[in-house]
Motif scaffolding. Sequence first.
Motif, PDB file in Angstrom:
ATOM      1  N   GLN A   9      -7.334  -3.010  -1.134  1.00 63.34           N
ATOM      2  CA  GLN A   9      -6.068  -3.227  -0.433  1.00 63.34           C
ATOM      3  C   GLN A   9      -6.117  -2.600   0.948  1.00 63.34           C
ATOM      4  OE1 GLN A   9      -5.871  -2.786  -3.747  1.00 63.34           O
ATOM      5  NE2 GLN A   9      -4.280  -4.162  -4.505  1.00 63.34           N
ATOM      6  N   SER A  12      -4.711   1.649 -13.011  1.00 63.09           N
ATOM      7  CA  SER A  12      -4.398   1.356 -11.616  1.00 63.09           C
ATOM      8  C   SER A  12      -2.926   1.629 -11.374  1.00 63.09           C
ATOM      9  CB  SER A  12      -4.720  -0.101 -11.278  1.00 63.09           C
ATOM     10  OG  SER A  12      -3.609  -0.915 -11.541  1.00 63.09           O
ATOM     11  N   THR A  41      -7.582   1.572  -4.734  1.00 64.50           N
ATOM     12  CA  THR A  41      -6.799   0.807  -3.760  1.00 64.50           C
ATOM     13  C   THR A  41      -7.627   0.487  -2.513  1.00 64.50           C
ATOM     14  OG1 THR A  41      -5.948   2.827  -2.761  1.00 64.50           O
ATOM     15  CG2 THR A  41      -4.620   1.838  -4.481  1.00 64.50           C
ATOM     16  N   ARG A  81      -0.918  -0.252 -10.124  1.00 66.30           N
ATOM     17  CA  ARG A  81      -0.104  -1.461 -10.224  1.00 66.30           C
ATOM     18  C   ARG A  81       0.248  -1.804 -11.659  1.00 66.30           C
ATOM     19  NH1 ARG A  81      -3.479  -5.767  -7.366  1.00 66.30           N
ATOM     20  NH2 ARG A  81      -1.661  -7.016  -7.792  1.00 66.30           N
ATOM     21  N   LEU A  86       0.829  -1.192   0.000  1.00 62.68           N
ATOM     22  CA  LEU A  86       0.000   0.000   0.000  1.00 62.68           C
ATOM     23  C   LEU A  86       0.867   1.247   0.000  1.00 62.68           C
ATOM     24  CD1 LEU A  86      -2.993   0.654   0.065  1.00 62.68           C
ATOM     25  CD2 LEU A  86      -2.816   0.951   2.513  1.00 62.68           C
ATOM     26  N   MET A 102       2.303   1.709  -3.303  1.00 63.56           N
ATOM     27  CA  MET A 102       1.329   2.249  -4.249  1.00 63.56           C
ATOM     28  C   MET A 102       1.110   3.732  -4.018  1.00 63.56           C
ATOM     29  SD  MET A 102      -1.710  -0.382  -4.960  1.00 63.56           S
ATOM     30  CE  MET A 102      -1.740  -1.629  -3.741  1.00 63.56           C
ATOM     31  N   GLN A 103       1.025   4.096  -2.710  1.00 64.54           N
ATOM     32  CA  GLN A 103       0.762   5.507  -2.437  1.00 64.54           C
ATOM     33  C   GLN A 103       1.942   6.379  -2.807  1.00 64.54           C
ATOM     34  OE1 GLN A 103      -0.701   5.069   1.492  1.00 64.54           O
ATOM     35  NE2 GLN A 103      -2.821   5.114   0.828  1.00 64.54           N
ATOM     36  N   TYR A 149       2.163  -5.243  -4.265  1.00 67.74           N
ATOM     37  CA  TYR A 149       2.688  -4.317  -5.253  1.00 67.74           C
ATOM     38  C   TYR A 149       4.085  -3.903  -4.819  1.00 67.74           C
ATOM     39  CZ  TYR A 149       3.451  -0.006  -7.846  1.00 67.74           C
ATOM     40  OH  TYR A 149       3.980   0.970  -8.630  1.00 67.74           O
TER      41      TYR A 149
END
Lengths: 887, 123
Positions: free
Chosen positions: A759, A692, A756, A694, A531, A534-535, A844
């Motif tokens: 997640q 996305s 997200t 990802r 996470l 991703m952020q 991810y």
Amino acid sequence: MTRLRVLLCRLTGWLRKGSLERDLDEELHFHLQLETAENVRKGMTSAQARTSALRRFGGVAQVKETYREAHGLPAIQLLWQDVRFGFRMMRRSPGLSLLVILCLTLGIGANAAVFSWIEGILLRPFPLVAHQERMMAMAGTNRGVAGLDDLSWPDFVDLQKNCTLFDTFIVDRIMGVTLAIGERAQRTTGSVVSANYFRALGVRPVLGRGFEPGEDFGRNAHPVTVIGYRMWQDRFRGDPGIIGKTQMLNGMPHTIVGVAPEGFYGTFVGWAMQFWVPTSMQERFDPPTYKLEDRGARWIEGFAILKPGVTPAQAQAEISAVAKRLEVDYPATNRGCGIQLFPLWKTPFNNAGALLPTLGIALAVVVSVLLIACANVSNLLLVRAFGRRHEMTVRLAVGAGRGRLLKQLLTEGTILAIISAIGGMAMAHWCRNLLALLLPARAGVTMTLPGELDWRVLALSAGVCLISTLLFGLAPAIQASKIDLVSSLKADSAGVVGGRRRAAARSSLVVVQVALSFVLLVGAALLLESLRGMQNTSPGFSTRGVLTTGIDFRSAGYNAQRIKTFQDELIDRLQGLGGLQSAAFARTTPFSYGSYSSAEIAVDGYETAPDRQLTVEYNEVGPGYLATMGIPVVSGREFTRADNETAPLVAVVNEAMAAQYWRGQDPVGGRLQVKRRWMRVVGVAKMSKYRSLRETPKPFFYVPMRQSALGQALEVRTPLGPETIAKVLAREIHKLDANLAPSEVITMQEQVDRTTAVQRVAVTMLGVFGGLALLLAAIGLYGVMSYTVSQSTRELGLRMALGAGVPHLLRQVMSQGMALTAGGLALGAVASVALTRLIVGMLYGVTPRDPLAFGVAFVAMTMAAGIACFLPAWRAARTDPVRALRD
Amino acid sequence: MAHPLAHPMAKEKTDVLHGSLAFMVLRTLDTLGPQHGWGIARRIEQISGDALELNQGTLYPALLRLQQMGWIASKWGSSENHRRAKFYSITRAGRKQLAAEAENWERISGILARFRSQAGEAS
């Protein structure tokens, strides 16, 4: 007859058990007196006479016990006795009982909550709908690939006609709708359904009727609607005369013919529908074209209801055969197209599919937590059982059977389990809407993700409760039944640290707890890392200062020319306002559910391998789109108003596309062929993400809306918040046309975050439960270590008296606890390596064996274990040797 | 191998054979009329010639069961030495049961006797 008599006797015996007991006492007393007197007469001394009489008689206590069992209702009586005794035991150690109940409540409650979610969201997602067990979701496949394609109406009609294993098929196509209420326009969600919808689902409108078969046919011929119960209550204040009134939907008056019953939300997992219209109204709600006669227009999402007894495999076989025939009959539209059935919990076109992995993780997590809780409770009860060894021994000695003791202990366990189960059910009840709260809200959509606490969930939870009772209650019970009467009565053997077989059960429980907690911690760490990864990933456009919304022109009946005029006027108005930097329309907003256009392309000087098709996705955007979104142009320019219908065709490609098709040379000025139209490349946009965070970098390009398809998404660059802008937009749009309203206004950050959400739910869940597991494992370790220490005070005192120092004792006790921890960690590491592969789909930027995640879990677990062991060790080191040896 | 019953008794006293206690109680009450618990116990021991190891205590649950079956009844009364004591007496149903049991035991002991003689021939 006799049996009835015996039962009656026993019943009265049970009711008058006090007086019977006294009678028996008197009778036995009398007996012994006579026997003693007789013995004296035979010449014994009075003491001898009494002893002999007692020996002759056998065990007085045993006789009383058998007598009692015989004169009452033994089963009920014993149970009642055990229950009362159990409560007394609970009251005697309230702290321990509370801890046990707390552990179990958490374990059972969490399980019941997740069961209820799985039941309410995946297995039986549609309240009030009959035969959900025979219902399957239906979607199209393209060259065997499922999930992206829907069905066409002519195909659907052929399915209805040719399939024999199905009760029926239904169409259910969700859509956003502009609802006119007086002067205001508002967005909401509804569904285009086949006319058999309500009948097939067994849902009877509370007012009026469902749809009639004829309402499937005729282009926009049947403007009728069934409205949802909530809409009827909220918007029409429950007006009983609502049937026959009209409601503007997408700019067209619809006659309200029915009101759906309370609690029926339609058949789209997660969202509550506000109204339904028949298939014939497709064009109005799913513009721009009339699709009921077009076999190539795939727009239908639907459900099949199997006949009773038909297996999914049989159903799929028949439906595949029909699809094959359609491929042969209509090669132009149907080549490569199949139809696939999905169980409801795998439905590809609603929130079920998205929530499936999360709920899977949730289930695994709560089962682990329950196991840990059971291990903990078992441990606590073992400790208590050990403390009660004396009581057990005495009971055995005075004539209680071992089976009786087992029953007693299991009764005590059951009492704890039942109290916890009640607590757990309350917890599940409070948690049933929690999932909807964890997921982001959307304007115009009423989220419903309720857990269902129906009898199946209750039964399953009861089963879980029963199994956990056995799990945690059996170990102490077995241990109690193994008590060796003689040696136990003789003395409480003094304990020695380690080297004690009895401790093995408790120790292995602790090892299991540590291992399970470690697995959960690794999972939580991996998801958290993903996470964070991703952020920290930039999507390639501004997430701050950019808002996104949309205006549904088509459902308001706009044609292309009106849309163009309106869009230009609105953009001009907005640009003129203070606080708004820029605004642009586009067909698709990045990270939305809507799909991009895609086309086979050709590039000057780029040779395609003959077997490979170059399909690239693109977006149709308005002037200033890239600047508004904050996507830098690295070379050339972006589109302006001059790039209109009459100007030469142009395109902007992204860096990946430039690199792949122009091999690193600047493509500006080069040519690109899309759908047999050549366009000139005028710019190169920096890489960004499209669907996305990802996704991996891929070729992508932009074309001007005016030269391709018109879009309805609106992006606004502004430092102001979405609430302010929503008001400004509504005002400005209303000035141009009172029938139009903007859809939900959100920041691009929000738009990205929504992708997200799943997640984040998983991370929250794993984090909370991982922490809980850590706490439980630490409590377990602490319990075992303090118990070991308290049992070996004498040995510790002896060691101290012989000169062992504090550090030595600390080390000795700590090392034992840490050895257990190490065992648990090793087991946990092995289990984690095997289990983390299961969540690889949610990761991810980290591998499932990420050393950092394992390291964090290792450190957290070791620290918790260290604290849990240190406290008892410290207490051990402070043992007063004199006291310990004297006691 | 010889039948266990053919062996000479290892103990001088024998345990009360399962189910026979009820028969003995009923017979005692039938013969002697109302008796208290100790009296019944003494009588059984007397009749058996003190060859029976009766755990006297087991008599009381048995008496309770017989009462529940309705074969005997109990009443508080006054003993020879004017103490309060519980007296048991046989009922009509008890007599019927006694007849049935007597026949039953007759049959069983007949069968056992036949086994005995057979075992005697074999050894």
